[in-house]
Design a protein around this motif. Structure first.
Motif, PDB file in Angstrom:
ATOM      1  N   TRP A 220      -2.594  19.878  40.521  1.00 40.79           N
ATOM      2  CA  TRP A 220      -2.484  20.454  39.297  1.00 40.79           C
ATOM      3  C   TRP A 220      -3.740  20.115  38.262  1.00 40.79           C
ATOM      4  O   TRP A 220      -4.001  18.986  38.168  1.00 40.79           O
ATOM      5  N   HIS A 225      -3.762  26.024  33.091  1.00 37.63           N
ATOM      6  CA  HIS A 225      -2.497  26.399  32.513  1.00 37.63           C
ATOM      7  C   HIS A 225      -2.457  25.801  30.836  1.00 37.63           C
ATOM      8  O   HIS A 225      -1.467  26.658  30.044  1.00 37.63           O
ATOM      9  N   LYS A 261       8.626  13.445  39.494  1.00 37.81           N
ATOM     10  CA  LYS A 261       9.168  14.591  40.347  1.00 37.81           C
ATOM     11  C   LYS A 261      10.420  14.523  40.761  1.00 37.81           C
ATOM     12  O   LYS A 261      11.077  13.550  40.892  1.00 37.81           O
ATOM     13  N   GLU A 264      14.275  18.769  43.690  1.00 41.90           N
ATOM     14  CA  GLU A 264      13.759  20.238  43.809  1.00 41.90           C
ATOM     15  C   GLU A 264      12.158  20.182  44.105  1.00 41.90           C
ATOM     16  O   GLU A 264      11.730  21.390  44.661  1.00 41.90           O
ATOM     17  N   ASP A 266       9.752  19.735  41.807  1.00 42.18           N
ATOM     18  CA  ASP A 266       9.101  20.271  40.664  1.00 42.18           C
ATOM     19  C   ASP A 266       8.758  19.035  39.870  1.00 42.18           C
ATOM     20  O   ASP A 266       8.959  18.006  40.070  1.00 42.18           O
ATOM     21  N   LYS A 279       7.657  20.522  32.114  1.00 41.56           N
ATOM     22  CA  LYS A 279       8.085  20.558  33.379  1.00 41.56           C
ATOM     23  C   LYS A 279       7.286  21.787  34.324  1.00 41.56           C
ATOM     24  O   LYS A 279       7.041  23.009  33.893  1.00 41.56           O
ATOM     25  N   LEU A 280       6.829  21.401  35.422  1.00 40.02           N
ATOM     26  CA  LEU A 280       5.837  22.094  35.934  1.00 40.02           C
ATOM     27  C   LEU A 280       6.359  22.618  37.394  1.00 40.02           C
ATOM     28  O   LEU A 280       7.093  21.768  38.189  1.00 40.02           O
ATOM     29  N   SER A 281       6.102  23.943  37.835  1.00 39.38           N
ATOM     30  CA  SER A 281       6.637  24.300  39.177  1.00 39.38           C
ATOM     31  C   SER A 281       6.056  23.675  40.213  1.00 39.38           C
ATOM     32  O   SER A 281       4.721  23.417  40.514  1.00 39.38           O
ATOM     33  N   GLU A 283       5.864  24.893  43.036  1.00 39.51           N
ATOM     34  CA  GLU A 283       5.480  25.794  43.924  1.00 39.51           C
ATOM     35  C   GLU A 283       3.917  26.299  43.635  1.00 39.51           C
ATOM     36  O   GLU A 283       2.907  26.280  44.305  1.00 39.51           O
ATOM     37  N   ASP A 284       3.711  26.589  42.241  1.00 41.22           N
ATOM     38  CA  ASP A 284       2.330  27.096  41.751  1.00 41.22           C
ATOM     39  C   ASP A 284       1.839  26.697  40.691  1.00 41.22           C
ATOM     40  O   ASP A 284       0.859  27.037  40.104  1.00 41.22           O
ATOM     41  N   HIS A 286       3.025  26.616  37.517  1.00 42.31           N
ATOM     42  CA  HIS A 286       3.131  27.348  36.285  1.00 42.31           C
ATOM     43  C   HIS A 286       4.068  26.510  35.236  1.00 42.31           C
ATOM     44  O   HIS A 286       4.771  25.519  35.853  1.00 42.31           O
ATOM     45  N   MET A 288       7.189  25.519  33.454  1.00 40.48           N
ATOM     46  CA  MET A 288       8.564  26.166  33.302  1.00 40.48           C
ATOM     47  C   MET A 288       9.240  25.849  31.793  1.00 40.48           C
ATOM     48  O   MET A 288       9.984  26.688  31.256  1.00 40.48           O
TER      49      MET A 288
END
Length: 667
Positions: A220, A225, A261, A264, A266, A279-281, A283-284, A286, A288
């Motif tokens: 990341w 972002h 982490k 899930e 994130d 809080k960051l996804s 998956e991509d 972004h 949250m």
């Protein structure tokens, strides 16, 4: 797209404020200029390990009956011997890791699980102003480095702010921060006050890296972002901001300082220079949600925080998130709180609000402590916490109701000694090194022992043995309960040689020390000695200096090679091979073999070897008889008779010729 901007809180700089800032600048000078001495940063001195200079912990509060069991893990820097350290709850040194990182700096030692076993994880590297360059270290319970972990991908090396095993990864990956300089057009925002050329920023990067392969599982980058315009720390405004004018002083607009982490997948990160927790996804990447700073999506109700560190999840469900973090409340230039705190916060996602539900402060007479940099809060069992106070080399432990049950200080603030993070864990250390021993007698009557074993957690007492020869018959002269890092014991009679044996809680031997020759001062030195040792020496006055070319002969007995040590046996070891070495030396020297080898374990090993030898002899005898019987029943002896007769004839002939020759020579 325009973005909302919230100016960071600030104080007007009066002359008093400028003087305070000058004082802070002096504190941030290199350690060689700081007031580092045995008053501002006291250190231990050990007779058995004179190479170690561990900080002495001064407890202003200690309630042992309420303190959580475990060991204190910390890594002071800018002190005499920087490095990772372990102390017990009484402030006794357990392990000094000074030198483990060479000339580099270590940060944030902690217990981690790797390949199903407890290890120590910490960062080591080159310290810079506000960040570092280096890698993560994984060390086993024997204090051996079993793995180093580097950042991967195309970028800078790992940073000090986070190196930890990834939760829920079963010890297969780690989380680590990277401070990556980038070229960036800073002329687009006039508030940056950078013009007429290319600007430079530090991008906050974190990675999840697979330990055994180095593969990047997730990466990341802050610039993708969070825009630099959201920073609370503008170029050239603090000691860690950087001015953004070149690659040597890039503007650190984000300053990521912790990663966590959840199950899930994130991530939770803290970024000091934007005063925000995200809080960051997984998956991509972004965002949250964001709490604090500019563009917050979670709004605080009964608290304000800034320049925070060490955000950690406590629990989480669909509607609520509970997390802990250390609120600095200041970066030493701006501030939002009078004091720094450890906080537990509950976020209600149905209302997008956060409420502070627990608070812990430093138990100082003034009501608290303000820490402008660094720091952490670790939640402990039963709802209490351990807090490291960052730029102040202090730490504290608190119960769930807020009571302070431990408050320790390694160094005064004036010393400039700091601790980025401190932690508390259970730990079992079994070093592969041997215990160290120094023995001493002032006038050849009484005798003093000083023994230690760096890193050993299981020692409960020590046996002490003496002899007149290095390989003589050692006699047990006493036992002493382990007392601190170095145990001192006195015997009523002096003997030339000694060793010590470490025992566990059941009285079983763990290891034996070096074989020590008892130091006895010469007549010229004895006047400066007492029953525990001698004073430090001083330099000969200039008018009495003796020239190097002076012809002087030192008495033979004072020459160091004549002390009687055996290079092949410096240690009275606890392994079978070492005991065998000693017994072989006894036999080789024609001395009587030791019947009492010093411990029940040694006797057991000796008996075991005898049983094994008898068993081997019986097997050889049985095998010989079986082969002979088989050859007889199969008629093989008849087949061998011609061969045996031919050999006999040749042998008789050879000896007949030799005998005739001898007779001729004699005649």
């Amino acid at each position: 797209m325009s973005m909302p901007f919230l100016a960071p809180p600030h104080r007007s700089f009066t002359w008093a404020g400028r003087i305070w800032t000058l004082g802070l600048a002096l504190l941030l000078l290199p350690s060689s200029l700081a007031q580092l001495n045995n008053e501002t940063s006291p250190t231990y001195s050990f007779k058995s390990r004179p190479d170690l200079h561990a900080p002495i912990i001064d407890f202003t509060i200690l309630r042992p009956e309420l303190v959580t069991p475990g060991y204190l893990f910390l890594a002071p820097y800018r002190n005499v011997d920087p490095g990772p350290y372990i102390y017990d709850n009484w402030g006794n040194l357990i392990w000094s890791g000074a030198g483990e990182s060479g000339p580099k700096t270590s940060h944030a030692p902690r217990v981690c699980t790797y390949r199903g076993r407890d290890h120590i994880c910490f960062f080591e590297g080159e310290q810079h102003q506000g960040f570092a360059r280096g890698h993560g270290v994984i060390m086993d319970q024997n204090y051996r480095v079993v793995r180093t972990v580097d950042s991967s991908g195309a970028g800078a090396s790992g940073d000090m702010h986070e190196f930890k095993m990834t939760p829920y990864s079963n010890g297969t990956t780690v989380l680590m921060t990277v401070y990556q300089p980038r070229q960036y057009d800073l002329t687009v925002n006039p508030r940056f006050n950078v013009e007429r050329g290319m600007g430079w920023v530090v991008e906050g990067v974190f990675q999840e890296v697979e330990i055994d392969t180095g593969r990047v599982v997730f990466e990341w980058r802050s610039l993708d972002h969070v825009d630099p315009g959201l920073s609370w720390t503008m170029p050239g405004t603090t000691d860690t901001s950087g001015d953004g004018l070149d690659e040597e002083t890039p503007w650190d607009y984000f300053h990521v300082n912790s990663i966590d982490k959840n199950i899930e997948g994130d991530y939770l990160i803290s970024a000091r220079h934007v005063s925000a927790i995200y809080k960051l996804s997984g998956e991509d990447g972004h965002i949250m949600w964001q709490m604090g700073g500019n563009a917050a999506t979670i709004h605080t109700t009964n608290f304000v925080f800034s320049y925070q560190h060490h955000a950690r999840w406590i629990s989480e469900n669909a509607t609520h998130t509970k997390l802990s973090f250390y609120d600095n409340g200041s970066n030493s230039y701006n501030q939002t709180n009078v004091f720094s705190h450890g906080w537990v916060v509950l976020i209600d996602h149905t209302t997008a609000t956060a409420t502070m539900i627990q608070e812990w402060g430093a138990p100082e007479p003034e009501g608290g402590l303000l820490s402008g940099s660094q720091g952490n809060m670790q939640m402990l069992p039963h709802g209490g916490c351990h807090i490291g106070w960052g730029e102040h080399a202090y730490f504290s432990e608190h119960t769930a109701d807020g009571s302070a049950v431990m408050y320790g200080k390694l160094a005064d603030r004036a010393s400039n000694v700091m601790i980025y993070r401190s932690n508390k864990y259970n730990w079992t250390g079994t070093p592969e090194t041997k215990p160290a021993l120094w023995t001493y007698s002032k006038i050849g009557e009484k005798m003093a022992f000083f023994v230690s074993w760096n890193g050993a957690t299981e020692v409960r007492s020590w046996n002490f043995y003496t002899a007149d020869r290095a390989f003589g018959n050692y006699t047990l002269v006493g036992n002493a309960k382990k007392a601190g890092f170095e145990t001192e014991f006195h015997a009523p009679a002096m003997r030339q040689w000694a060793y010590a044996e470490a025992l566990d809680a059941d009285g079983q031997p763990l290891s034996a020390s070096v074989v020590a020759r008892t130091f006895q001062p010469t007549q010229s030195l004895a006047q400066f000695c007492n029953d525990r040792g001698c004073d430090h020496s001083s330099r000969t006055a200039d008018e009495h200096l003796v020239p190097y070319e002076t012809d002087f002969t030192v008495a033979e007995r004072y020459l160091s090679p004549n002390r009687g040590f055996n290079t092949q046996a410096y240690y009275y070891g606890d392994g079978a091979s070492n005991h065998t070495t000693f017994e072989m030396n006894y036999n080789h020297n024609g001395e009587e073999e030791e019947e009492d080898t010093g411990s029940a374990a040694a006797k057991h090993r000796s008996s075991t070897r005898e049983v094994v030898l008898v068993a081997i002899g019986a097997l050889i005898g049985f095998g010989t008889m079986t082969i002979g019987l088989l050859m007889h029943t199969q008629g093989l002896f008849q087949w061998l008779e011609p061969v045996a007769e031919a050999v006999a004839r040749r042998t008789r002939g050879s000896w007949t010729e030799r005998l005739a020759g001898m007779r001729r020579g004699a005649g």
